[in-house]
Write a protein that holds these residues in place. Sequence first.
Motif, PDB file in Angstrom:
ATOM      1  N   MET A 182      28.224  35.250  25.538  1.00 51.96           N
ATOM      2  CA  MET A 182      27.498  35.960  26.610  1.00 51.96           C
ATOM      3  C   MET A 182      28.409  36.221  27.819  1.00 51.96           C
ATOM      4  SD  MET A 182      24.393  36.843  27.718  1.00 51.96           S
ATOM      5  CE  MET A 182      24.709  38.114  28.840  1.00 51.96           C
ATOM      6  N   ILE A 183      28.909  35.124  28.441  1.00 51.01           N
ATOM      7  CA  ILE A 183      29.902  35.279  29.506  1.00 51.01           C
ATOM      8  C   ILE A 183      31.166  34.559  29.062  1.00 51.01           C
ATOM      9  CG2 ILE A 183      30.495  34.753  31.911  1.00 51.01           C
ATOM     10  CD1 ILE A 183      27.506  34.588  32.505  1.00 51.01           C
ATOM     11  N   GLU A 184      32.273  35.264  29.118  1.00 53.47           N
ATOM     12  CA  GLU A 184      33.516  34.656  28.687  1.00 53.47           C
ATOM     13  C   GLU A 184      34.621  34.889  29.716  1.00 53.47           C
ATOM     14  OE1 GLU A 184      34.518  36.012  24.776  1.00 53.47           O
ATOM     15  OE2 GLU A 184      35.843  34.316  24.408  1.00 53.47           O
ATOM     16  N   PHE A 185      35.282  33.826  30.114  1.00 55.58           N
ATOM     17  CA  PHE A 185      36.475  33.922  30.960  1.00 55.58           C
ATOM     18  C   PHE A 185      37.673  33.625  30.063  1.00 55.58           C
ATOM     19  CE2 PHE A 185      35.415  33.577  35.655  1.00 55.58           C
ATOM     20  CZ  PHE A 185      34.050  33.729  35.526  1.00 55.58           C
ATOM     21  N   ILE A 186      38.634  34.517  30.050  1.00 60.90           N
ATOM     22  CA  ILE A 186      39.823  34.294  29.228  1.00 60.90           C
ATOM     23  C   ILE A 186      41.051  34.353  30.137  1.00 60.90           C
ATOM     24  CG2 ILE A 186      41.130  35.068  27.207  1.00 60.90           C
ATOM     25  CD1 ILE A 186      38.448  36.740  26.565  1.00 60.90           C
ATOM     26  N   GLY A 187      41.657  33.223  30.367  1.00 59.34           N
ATOM     27  CA  GLY A 187      42.885  33.143  31.169  1.00 59.34           C
ATOM     28  C   GLY A 187      42.787  33.810  32.527  1.00 59.34           C
ATOM     29  N   VAL A 188      41.685  33.525  33.247  1.00 58.99           N
ATOM     30  CA  VAL A 188      41.424  34.249  34.497  1.00 58.99           C
ATOM     31  C   VAL A 188      42.106  33.595  35.703  1.00 58.99           C
ATOM     32  CG1 VAL A 188      39.611  34.904  36.139  1.00 58.99           C
ATOM     33  CG2 VAL A 188      39.243  35.224  33.681  1.00 58.99           C
ATOM     34  N   ASP A 189      42.855  34.412  36.430  1.00 55.59           N
ATOM     35  CA  ASP A 189      43.404  34.016  37.735  1.00 55.59           C
ATOM     36  C   ASP A 189      42.795  34.913  38.807  1.00 55.59           C
ATOM     37  OD1 ASP A 189      45.120  32.474  36.254  1.00 55.59           O
ATOM     38  OD2 ASP A 189      46.963  33.471  36.917  1.00 55.59           O
ATOM     39  N   LYS A 190      42.570  34.357  39.971  1.00 52.88           N
ATOM     40  CA  LYS A 190      42.165  35.167  41.128  1.00 52.88           C
ATOM     41  C   LYS A 190      43.005  34.753  42.330  1.00 52.88           C
ATOM     42  CE  LYS A 190      39.956  37.494  44.288  1.00 52.88           C
ATOM     43  NZ  LYS A 190      40.188  38.943  44.420  1.00 52.88           N
ATOM     44  N   LYS A 191      43.739  35.729  42.810  1.00 52.05           N
ATOM     45  CA  LYS A 191      44.541  35.511  44.014  1.00 52.05           C
ATOM     46  C   LYS A 191      44.011  36.470  45.068  1.00 52.05           C
ATOM     47  CE  LYS A 191      49.470  34.934  44.987  1.00 52.05           C
ATOM     48  NZ  LYS A 191      50.815  35.085  44.423  1.00 52.05           N
ATOM     49  N   TYR A 192      43.663  35.963  46.236  1.00 51.91           N
ATOM     50  CA  TYR A 192      43.180  36.843  47.301  1.00 51.91           C
ATOM     51  C   TYR A 192      44.352  37.575  47.942  1.00 51.91           C
ATOM     52  CZ  TYR A 192      38.426  35.042  47.084  1.00 51.91           C
ATOM     53  OH  TYR A 192      37.154  34.736  46.674  1.00 51.91           O
ATOM     54  N   ALA A 193      43.999  38.657  48.645  1.00 45.08           N
ATOM     55  CA  ALA A 193      45.016  39.511  49.261  1.00 45.08           C
ATOM     56  C   ALA A 193      45.948  38.724  50.197  1.00 45.08           C
ATOM     57  CB  ALA A 193      44.334  40.650  50.009  1.00 45.08           C
ATOM     58  N   ASN A 194      45.444  37.646  50.806  1.00 43.20           N
ATOM     59  CA  ASN A 194      46.279  36.869  51.727  1.00 43.20           C
ATOM     60  C   ASN A 194      47.181  35.867  50.996  1.00 43.20           C
ATOM     61  OD1 ASN A 194      44.605  34.806  50.903  1.00 43.20           O
ATOM     62  ND2 ASN A 194      43.783  34.347  52.932  1.00 43.20           N
ATOM     63  N   GLY A 195      47.151  35.889  49.669  1.00 44.58           N
ATOM     64  CA  GLY A 195      48.045  35.010  48.910  1.00 44.58           C
ATOM     65  C   GLY A 195      47.404  33.734  48.388  1.00 44.58           C
ATOM     66  N   THR A 196      46.190  33.427  48.846  1.00 43.40           N
ATOM     67  CA  THR A 196      45.505  32.218  48.360  1.00 43.40           C
ATOM     68  C   THR A 196      45.149  32.358  46.880  1.00 43.40           C
ATOM     69  OG1 THR A 196      44.457  31.996  50.510  1.00 43.40           O
ATOM     70  CG2 THR A 196      43.510  30.693  48.728  1.00 43.40           C
ATOM     71  N   THR A 197      45.554  31.385  46.089  1.00 43.46           N
ATOM     72  CA  THR A 197      45.132  31.374  44.691  1.00 43.46           C
ATOM     73  C   THR A 197      43.831  30.590  44.599  1.00 43.46           C
ATOM     74  OG1 THR A 197      47.376  31.555  43.870  1.00 43.46           O
ATOM     75  CG2 THR A 197      45.765  30.650  42.350  1.00 43.46           C
ATOM     76  N   ALA A 198      42.749  31.269  44.269  1.00 46.48           N
ATOM     77  CA  ALA A 198      41.441  30.619  44.250  1.00 46.48           C
ATOM     78  C   ALA A 198      41.058  30.155  42.850  1.00 46.48           C
ATOM     79  CB  ALA A 198      40.374  31.565  44.799  1.00 46.48           C
ATOM     80  N   LEU A 199      41.546  30.855  41.825  1.00 49.66           N
ATOM     81  CA  LEU A 199      41.255  30.461  40.437  1.00 49.66           C
ATOM     82  C   LEU A 199      42.538  30.547  39.628  1.00 49.66           C
ATOM     83  CD1 LEU A 199      37.952  32.471  39.697  1.00 49.66           C
ATOM     84  CD2 LEU A 199      38.131  30.051  40.347  1.00 49.66           C
TER      85      LEU A 199
END
Length: 237
Positions: free
Chosen positions: A1-18
Amino acid sequence: MIEFIGVDKKYANGTTALQDINLTIEQGEFVAVIGLSGAGKSTLIRCINRIHGITKGTIIVDKVDVSKLKGRDIRKFRRRIGMIFQSFNLVTRTSVINNVLVSFVPELPMWRKLAGVFTKQQKIKALEALDKVGILDKAFVRVDQLSGGQQQRVALARTLAQSPDIILADEPIASLDPVTSRIVMDDFKKINKEMNISVIMNIHHVEIALEYADRIIGIRKGEVVFDGPSSKVTQGI
Ligand code: ADP
Ligand code: ADP
Protein backbone atom coordinates in the motif's frame (compact mmCIF):
# COMPACT_ATOMS: atom_id res chain seq x y z
CA MET A 1 0.00 0.00 0.00
CA ILE A 2 2.65 2.53 1.09
CA GLU A 3 6.25 1.76 0.32
CA PHE A 4 9.41 3.74 1.05
CA ILE A 5 12.43 2.50 -0.87
CA GLY A 6 15.79 4.02 0.07
CA VAL A 7 14.26 7.41 0.81
CA ASP A 8 16.40 10.41 1.76
CA LYS A 9 15.08 13.90 2.43
CA LYS A 10 17.42 16.83 2.62
CA TYR A 11 15.92 20.28 3.12
CA ALA A 12 17.06 23.25 1.05
CA ASN A 13 19.13 24.54 4.00
CA GLY A 14 21.18 21.34 4.03
CA THR A 15 19.48 19.57 6.96
CA THR A 16 19.16 15.86 6.35
CA ALA A 17 15.80 14.93 7.85
CA LEU A 18 15.46 11.36 6.53
CA GLN A 19 18.13 8.86 5.61
CA ASP A 20 17.66 5.58 3.79
CA ILE A 21 14.10 4.91 4.91
CA ASN A 22 12.73 1.52 3.84
CA LEU A 23 9.20 0.67 4.94
CA THR A 24 6.08 -1.10 3.79
CA ILE A 25 2.73 -0.21 5.35
CA GLU A 26 -0.28 -2.36 4.46
CA GLN A 27 -3.85 -1.15 4.04
CA GLY A 28 -5.65 -0.96 7.37
CA GLU A 29 -2.60 -0.72 9.62
CA PHE A 30 -2.54 1.70 12.56
CA VAL A 31 1.04 2.93 12.72
CA ALA A 32 2.47 5.32 15.28
CA VAL A 33 5.71 7.09 14.43
CA ILE A 34 7.58 7.96 17.58
CA GLY A 35 10.86 9.67 18.36
CA LEU A 36 12.33 12.81 19.90
CA SER A 37 11.58 16.27 18.60
CA GLY A 38 13.55 16.85 15.40
CA ALA A 39 13.93 13.13 14.68
CA GLY A 40 12.14 13.40 11.31
CA LYS A 41 8.62 12.16 12.16
CA SER A 42 6.78 15.05 10.59
CA THR A 43 8.97 14.99 7.49
CA LEU A 44 8.32 11.27 7.07
CA ILE A 45 4.56 11.73 7.15
CA ARG A 46 4.58 14.77 4.90
CA CYS A 47 6.55 13.02 2.18
CA ILE A 48 3.71 10.52 1.78
CA ASN A 49 1.29 13.11 0.39
CA ARG A 50 3.98 15.21 -1.28
CA ILE A 51 3.82 18.19 1.04
CA HIS A 52 7.57 17.65 0.87
CA GLY A 53 9.44 16.19 -2.05
CA ILE A 54 12.18 13.67 -1.42
CA THR A 55 15.81 13.89 -2.40
CA LYS A 56 16.53 10.25 -3.13
CA GLY A 57 14.68 6.94 -3.39
CA THR A 58 11.04 6.20 -4.17
CA ILE A 59 7.72 6.43 -2.36
CA ILE A 60 4.91 4.31 -3.78
CA VAL A 61 1.34 4.81 -2.58
CA ASP A 62 -1.19 2.40 -4.02
CA LYS A 63 1.04 1.63 -7.02
CA VAL A 64 1.60 5.34 -7.72
CA ASP A 65 5.14 6.74 -7.67
CA VAL A 66 4.49 9.84 -5.60
CA SER A 67 7.54 11.80 -6.85
CA LYS A 68 6.34 11.53 -10.44
CA LEU A 69 2.97 13.20 -9.83
CA LYS A 70 2.46 16.63 -11.32
CA GLY A 71 0.02 19.52 -10.83
CA ARG A 72 -3.56 18.31 -11.05
CA ASP A 73 -2.60 14.73 -10.33
CA ILE A 74 -1.07 15.79 -7.00
CA ARG A 75 -4.37 17.36 -5.96
CA LYS A 76 -6.33 14.30 -7.05
CA PHE A 77 -3.92 12.02 -5.22
CA ARG A 78 -4.20 14.09 -2.03
CA ARG A 79 -7.97 13.72 -2.02
CA ARG A 80 -7.49 10.05 -1.12
CA ILE A 81 -5.25 10.87 1.79
CA GLY A 82 -6.71 12.66 4.78
CA MET A 83 -4.44 14.91 6.79
CA ILE A 84 -4.94 15.87 10.43
CA PHE A 85 -2.83 18.54 12.09
CA GLN A 86 -2.09 19.48 15.68
CA SER A 87 -3.75 22.86 15.10
CA PHE A 88 -6.99 21.40 13.58
CA ASN A 89 -6.88 23.81 10.58
CA LEU A 90 -10.60 24.60 10.69
CA VAL A 91 -12.48 27.63 9.43
CA THR A 92 -13.31 28.99 12.85
CA ARG A 93 -15.99 31.54 12.00
CA THR A 94 -18.51 29.13 10.58
CA SER A 95 -20.47 26.06 11.60
CA VAL A 96 -19.22 22.54 12.14
CA ILE A 97 -21.16 21.20 9.17
CA ASN A 98 -19.74 23.85 6.84
CA ASN A 99 -16.28 22.78 7.88
CA VAL A 100 -17.05 19.23 6.82
CA LEU A 101 -18.77 20.28 3.61
CA VAL A 102 -15.79 22.29 2.38
CA SER A 103 -13.91 19.04 1.91
CA PHE A 104 -16.14 18.25 -1.08
CA VAL A 105 -15.03 21.29 -3.04
CA PRO A 106 -11.45 22.08 -2.03
CA GLU A 107 -10.78 23.91 -5.28
CA LEU A 108 -13.47 26.60 -4.81
CA PRO A 109 -12.85 29.91 -3.07
CA MET A 110 -14.14 29.97 0.50
CA TRP A 111 -17.09 32.29 -0.14
CA ARG A 112 -18.46 29.92 -2.77
CA LYS A 113 -17.96 26.94 -0.51
CA LEU A 114 -20.09 28.63 2.12
CA ALA A 115 -22.76 29.86 -0.27
CA GLY A 116 -24.78 26.67 -0.33
CA VAL A 117 -23.29 24.89 -3.32
CA PHE A 118 -23.76 21.49 -1.76
CA THR A 119 -26.09 18.68 -2.77
CA LYS A 120 -28.39 16.90 -0.37
CA GLN A 121 -26.25 13.79 -0.74
CA GLN A 122 -23.15 15.71 0.34
CA LYS A 123 -24.99 17.08 3.33
CA ILE A 124 -26.05 13.59 4.36
CA LYS A 125 -22.48 12.36 3.97
CA ALA A 126 -21.21 15.22 6.12
CA LEU A 127 -23.74 14.46 8.85
CA GLU A 128 -22.82 10.77 8.72
CA ALA A 129 -19.17 11.68 9.23
CA LEU A 130 -20.06 13.84 12.23
CA ASP A 131 -22.11 10.99 13.64
CA LYS A 132 -19.16 8.62 13.23
CA VAL A 133 -17.02 10.77 15.53
CA GLY A 134 -19.84 11.41 17.99
CA ILE A 135 -20.49 15.12 17.42
CA LEU A 136 -23.62 15.08 15.29
CA ASP A 137 -25.37 17.21 17.92
CA LYS A 138 -22.82 19.99 17.26
CA ALA A 139 -23.43 20.15 13.49
CA PHE A 140 -24.88 23.66 13.54
CA VAL A 141 -22.70 25.12 16.25
CA ARG A 142 -19.89 27.51 15.34
CA VAL A 143 -16.56 25.72 15.44
CA ASP A 144 -14.94 28.30 17.72
CA GLN A 145 -17.48 27.45 20.42
CA LEU A 146 -16.21 23.88 20.67
CA SER A 147 -13.50 22.47 22.91
CA GLY A 148 -10.15 21.45 21.44
CA GLY A 149 -11.11 17.78 21.43
CA GLN A 150 -14.38 18.49 19.67
CA GLN A 151 -12.55 20.62 17.10
CA GLN A 152 -10.15 17.80 16.38
CA ARG A 153 -13.13 15.50 15.86
CA VAL A 154 -14.57 18.00 13.37
CA ALA A 155 -11.26 17.83 11.51
CA LEU A 156 -11.51 14.05 11.57
CA ALA A 157 -15.08 14.16 10.23
CA ARG A 158 -13.98 16.52 7.47
CA THR A 159 -11.33 14.02 6.48
CA LEU A 160 -13.78 11.09 6.63
CA ALA A 161 -16.20 12.87 4.31
CA GLN A 162 -13.46 12.63 1.69
CA SER A 163 -13.63 8.79 1.94
CA PRO A 164 -9.85 8.47 2.28
CA ASP A 165 -7.85 5.24 2.11
CA ILE A 166 -5.23 6.69 4.42
CA ILE A 167 -5.24 9.24 7.21
CA LEU A 168 -1.98 10.97 8.07
CA ALA A 169 -2.04 12.61 11.48
CA ASP A 170 0.73 14.96 12.57
CA GLU A 171 0.70 15.17 16.39
CA PRO A 172 -3.12 15.21 16.53
CA ILE A 173 -3.33 15.19 20.32
CA ALA A 174 -0.33 17.37 21.16
CA SER A 175 -2.49 20.31 22.23
CA LEU A 176 -5.17 18.28 24.05
CA ASP A 177 -5.45 17.28 27.69
CA PRO A 178 -5.05 13.59 28.62
CA VAL A 179 -8.77 12.82 28.88
CA THR A 180 -9.65 14.51 25.58
CA SER A 181 -6.64 12.89 23.93
CA ARG A 182 -8.08 9.47 24.63
CA ILE A 183 -11.48 10.40 23.24
CA VAL A 184 -9.82 11.52 20.00
CA MET A 185 -7.58 8.43 19.92
CA ASP A 186 -10.67 6.24 20.39
CA ASP A 187 -12.12 7.87 17.28
CA PHE A 188 -8.98 7.16 15.29
CA LYS A 189 -9.04 3.55 16.43
CA LYS A 190 -12.70 3.16 15.57
CA ILE A 191 -12.24 4.62 12.11
CA ASN A 192 -9.19 2.43 11.55
CA LYS A 193 -10.89 -0.79 12.59
CA GLU A 194 -14.42 -0.24 11.29
CA MET A 195 -13.59 1.42 7.99
CA ASN A 196 -10.22 -0.23 7.32
CA ILE A 197 -8.61 3.18 6.78
CA SER A 198 -4.83 3.14 7.35
CA VAL A 199 -3.73 5.54 10.06
CA ILE A 200 -0.17 6.83 10.21
CA MET A 201 0.32 9.09 13.15
CA ASN A 202 3.18 11.07 14.65
CA ILE A 203 2.91 11.15 18.35
CA HIS A 204 5.31 11.98 21.12
CA HIS A 205 3.18 10.38 23.88
CA VAL A 206 4.83 6.97 23.77
CA GLU A 207 2.40 5.39 26.23
CA ILE A 208 -0.62 6.38 24.17
CA ALA A 209 1.11 5.21 20.98
CA LEU A 210 1.72 1.80 22.53
CA GLU A 211 -1.84 1.54 23.70
CA TYR A 212 -3.54 2.43 20.44
CA ALA A 213 -1.27 1.60 17.52
CA ASP A 214 -0.68 -1.91 16.16
CA ARG A 215 2.74 -1.03 14.90
CA ILE A 216 5.41 1.36 16.12
CA ILE A 217 8.05 2.96 13.94
CA GLY A 218 10.79 4.59 15.97
CA ILE A 219 12.82 7.33 14.29
CA ARG A 220 16.11 8.74 15.50
CA LYS A 221 18.11 11.33 13.57
CA GLY A 222 16.25 10.56 10.37
CA GLU A 223 16.69 6.80 10.54
CA VAL A 224 14.35 3.99 11.49
CA VAL A 225 15.67 2.48 14.72
CA PHE A 226 12.65 0.34 15.57
CA ASP A 227 9.84 -1.15 13.54
CA GLY A 228 7.53 -3.73 15.04
CA PRO A 229 4.41 -4.45 17.04
CA SER A 230 3.68 -2.27 20.07
CA SER A 231 4.26 -5.23 22.38
CA LYS A 232 7.91 -5.49 21.31
CA VAL A 233 8.90 -1.89 22.00
CA THR A 234 11.83 -1.51 24.37
CA GLN A 235 13.11 1.60 26.08
CA GLY A 236 15.10 4.29 24.38
CA ILE A 237 13.60 5.04 20.98
P1 ADP B 1 9.93 15.80 14.14
O1 ADP B 1 8.62 15.78 13.47
O2 ADP B 1 10.40 14.45 14.56
O3 ADP B 1 10.02 16.79 15.26
P2 ADP B 1 10.85 17.08 11.71
O4 ADP B 1 10.53 16.15 10.61
O5 ADP B 1 9.97 18.25 11.94
O6 ADP B 1 11.02 16.25 13.06
O7 ADP B 1 12.32 17.65 11.48
C1 ADP B 1 13.45 16.82 11.16
C2 ADP B 1 14.65 17.71 10.95
O8 ADP B 1 14.43 18.53 9.80
C3 ADP B 1 14.93 18.68 12.09
O9 ADP B 1 16.32 18.85 12.18
C4 ADP B 1 14.25 19.95 11.65
O10 ADP B 1 14.86 21.07 12.23
C5 ADP B 1 14.47 19.91 10.15
N1 ADP B 1 13.41 20.60 9.39
C6 ADP B 1 12.08 20.38 9.46
N2 ADP B 1 11.42 21.15 8.58
C7 ADP B 1 12.36 21.87 7.92
C8 ADP B 1 12.30 22.84 6.86
N3 ADP B 1 11.16 23.22 6.29
N4 ADP B 1 13.49 23.37 6.43
C9 ADP B 1 14.64 22.97 6.99
N5 ADP B 1 14.76 22.05 7.98
C10 ADP B 1 13.64 21.52 8.43
P1 ADP C 1 11.82 22.02 0.67
O1 ADP C 1 13.28 21.65 0.56
O2 ADP C 1 11.57 23.48 0.81
O3 ADP C 1 11.06 21.19 1.65
P2 ADP C 1 10.46 20.35 -1.14
O4 ADP C 1 11.49 19.34 -1.49
O5 ADP C 1 9.46 19.96 -0.15
O6 ADP C 1 11.21 21.66 -0.73
O7 ADP C 1 9.71 20.81 -2.45
C1 ADP C 1 9.91 22.07 -3.05
C2 ADP C 1 8.92 22.20 -4.20
O8 ADP C 1 9.22 21.25 -5.23
C3 ADP C 1 7.49 21.93 -3.78
O9 ADP C 1 6.64 22.86 -4.39
C4 ADP C 1 7.21 20.53 -4.25
O10 ADP C 1 5.85 20.34 -4.59
C5 ADP C 1 8.11 20.41 -5.47
N1 ADP C 1 8.61 19.05 -5.57
C6 ADP C 1 9.11 18.34 -4.57
N2 ADP C 1 9.48 17.13 -4.98
C7 ADP C 1 9.21 17.07 -6.29
C8 ADP C 1 9.36 16.06 -7.29
N3 ADP C 1 9.87 14.85 -7.00
N4 ADP C 1 8.97 16.33 -8.54
C9 ADP C 1 8.46 17.53 -8.83
N5 ADP C 1 8.28 18.53 -7.94
C10 ADP C 1 8.66 18.31 -6.69
